[in-house]
Design a protein around this motif. Structure first.
Motif, short mmCIF file in Angstrom:
data_model
loop_
_atom_site.label_atom_id
_atom_site.label_comp_id
_atom_site.label_asym_id
_atom_site.label_seq_id
_atom_site.Cartn_x
_atom_site.Cartn_y
_atom_site.Cartn_z
N ALA A 77 0.81 -1.38 0.14
CA ALA A 77 0.14 0.07 -0.10
C ALA A 77 0.87 1.28 -0.01
O ALA A 77 0.69 2.44 -0.89
N ASP A 78 1.96 1.31 0.71
CA ASP A 78 3.01 2.37 0.68
C ASP A 78 3.40 2.62 -0.74
O ASP A 78 3.66 3.78 -1.15
N PHE A 79 3.80 1.37 -1.39
CA PHE A 79 4.35 1.58 -2.83
C PHE A 79 3.23 2.25 -3.68
O PHE A 79 3.47 3.07 -4.40
N LEU A 80 2.00 1.78 -3.54
CA LEU A 80 0.87 2.27 -4.31
C LEU A 80 0.72 3.81 -4.14
O LEU A 80 0.48 4.44 -4.86
N ALA A 81 0.57 4.15 -2.84
CA ALA A 81 0.47 5.53 -2.48
C ALA A 81 1.65 6.17 -3.18
O ALA A 81 1.37 7.64 -3.61
N LYS A 82 2.99 5.91 -2.87
CA LYS A 82 3.81 6.67 -3.45
C LYS A 82 3.57 6.82 -5.08
O LYS A 82 4.05 7.92 -5.58
N LEU A 83 3.61 5.67 -5.36
CA LEU A 83 3.48 5.72 -7.12
C LEU A 83 2.21 6.50 -7.84
O LEU A 83 2.23 6.99 -8.76
N SER A 84 1.10 6.54 -6.67
CA SER A 84 -0.09 7.38 -7.23
C SER A 84 0.35 8.90 -7.34
O SER A 84 -0.43 9.61 -7.96
N GLU A 85 1.53 9.37 -6.68
CA GLU A 85 1.92 10.56 -6.72
C GLU A 85 2.60 11.00 -8.25
O GLU A 85 2.43 12.33 -8.63
N ASN A 86 2.52 10.06 -9.12
CA ASN A 86 3.03 10.21 -10.40
C ASN A 86 1.67 10.23 -11.28
O ASN A 86 0.76 9.43 -10.98
N GLU A 87 1.66 11.25 -12.04
CA GLU A 87 0.30 11.58 -12.71
C GLU A 87 -0.13 10.54 -13.65
O GLU A 87 -1.40 10.00 -13.96
N TYR A 89 -0.24 7.25 -12.71
CA TYR A 89 -0.70 6.45 -12.00
C TYR A 89 -1.63 6.79 -10.86
O TYR A 89 -1.73 6.18 -9.81
N SER A 90 -2.34 8.00 -10.91
CA SER A 90 -2.93 8.77 -9.90
C SER A 90 -4.07 7.87 -9.31
O SER A 90 -4.56 8.08 -8.23
N GLU A 91 -4.58 6.92 -10.33
CA GLU A 91 -5.65 6.13 -9.93
C GLU A 91 -5.33 5.12 -9.01
O GLU A 91 -6.26 4.29 -8.21
N LEU A 92 -4.18 4.78 -8.77
CA LEU A 92 -3.46 3.85 -7.57
C LEU A 92 -4.14 4.51 -6.15
O LEU A 92 -3.85 3.89 -5.23
N LYS A 93 -3.90 5.60 -6.06
CA LYS A 93 -4.32 6.37 -4.65
C LYS A 93 -5.55 5.58 -4.09
O LYS A 93 -5.79 5.34 -2.84
N GLN A 94 -6.73 5.47 -4.91
CA GLN A 94 -7.84 4.75 -4.27
C GLN A 94 -7.70 3.31 -3.76
O GLN A 94 -8.00 2.84 -2.82
N LYS A 95 -6.61 2.76 -4.65
CA LYS A 95 -6.51 1.18 -4.33
C LYS A 95 -5.74 1.09 -2.83
O LYS A 95 -5.73 0.40 -2.19
N ALA A 96 -5.03 2.28 -2.88
CA ALA A 96 -3.86 2.35 -1.71
C ALA A 96 -4.79 2.54 -0.32
O ALA A 96 -4.64 1.79 0.39
N VAL A 97 -5.88 3.51 -0.29
CA VAL A 97 -6.54 3.56 0.60
C VAL A 97 -7.44 2.48 0.82
O VAL A 97 -7.66 1.86 2.08
N SER A 98 -8.03 1.67 0.01
CA SER A 98 -8.66 0.50 0.13
C SER A 98 -7.80 -0.62 0.88
O SER A 98 -8.30 -1.24 1.70
N LEU A 99 -6.67 -0.68 0.33
CA LEU A 99 -5.74 -1.92 1.19
C LEU A 99 -5.60 -1.31 2.34
O LEU A 99 -5.50 -2.16 3.37
N TYR A 100 -5.25 -0.15 2.70
CA TYR A 100 -5.03 0.37 4.10
C TYR A 100 -6.28 -0.10 4.99
O TYR A 100 -6.02 -0.40 6.02
N SER A 101 -7.33 0.27 4.44
CA SER A 101 -8.62 0.23 5.20
C SER A 101 -8.86 -1.35 5.43
O SER A 101 -9.19 -2.05 6.56
N TYR A 102 -8.54 -2.37 4.32
CA TYR A 102 -8.60 -3.77 4.51
C TYR A 102 -7.64 -4.20 5.59
O TYR A 102 -8.12 -5.09 6.27
N SER A 119 -5.63 9.06 6.05
CA SER A 119 -6.25 10.20 5.96
C SER A 119 -5.27 11.20 5.03
O SER A 119 -5.88 12.30 4.52
N ARG A 120 -3.97 11.08 4.81
CA ARG A 120 -3.18 11.79 3.88
C ARG A 120 -3.57 11.68 2.80
O ARG A 120 -3.17 12.59 1.84
N LEU A 121 -4.19 10.51 2.38
CA LEU A 121 -4.34 10.19 0.84
C LEU A 121 -6.06 10.63 0.69
O LEU A 121 -6.15 10.75 -0.72
#
Length: 122
Positions: A77-87, A89-102, A119-121
């Motif tokens: 999830a950390d990898f997805l969150a960091k990668l989502s900062e790249n335009e 791969y921005s759609e990966l932010k939602q997947k990182a949040v989902s994985l953290y919640s899971y 909360s940061r995402l």
């Protein structure tokens, strides 16, 4: 047939090493290469293209079925969150949040660190 403890440990260690390599790719400036990332993701049955198209729920299930432990899921999830900062791969932010919640609900242990990451995402 469940894996023996030794095989699970070896598999988790392999996944952990691949995740560390992925994280180093996104955290090191100019270290990113789609081919390098795909090579590491292949070890857990994923690719950058699959990450873009897979649903958050399917990703969570995929990682669970691959035998990924909670700690490695958080690294992913950390990898997805960091990668989502790249335009690209921005759609990966939602997947990182989902994985953290899971992780929060599935591990049955509340983590303020993960709650802060969510909360940061958002």
């Amino acid at each position: 047939m469940p894996l023996s403890l030794g095989l699970r440990d070896e598999d988790n260690e392999r996944i952990n090493n691949q995740l560390k390599k992925l994280i180093s790719l996104v955290f090191v400036p100019d270290g990113w290469s789609d081919d390098d990332a795909d090579a590491q993701l292949e070890g857990i049955g994923l690719s950058l293209e699959k990450l873009k198209t897979i649903t958050p729920e399917a990703l969570n299930n995929h990682l669970t079925e691959a035998g990924t432990d909670w700690q490695n899921m958080e690294l992913f999830a950390d990898f997805l969150a960091k990668l989502s900062e790249n335009e690209n791969y921005s759609e990966l932010k939602q997947k990182a949040v989902s994985l953290y919640s899971y992780i929060q609900s599935g591990s049955k242990v509340f983590s303020f660190d993960i709650a802060n990451k969510i909360s940061r995402l958002k």
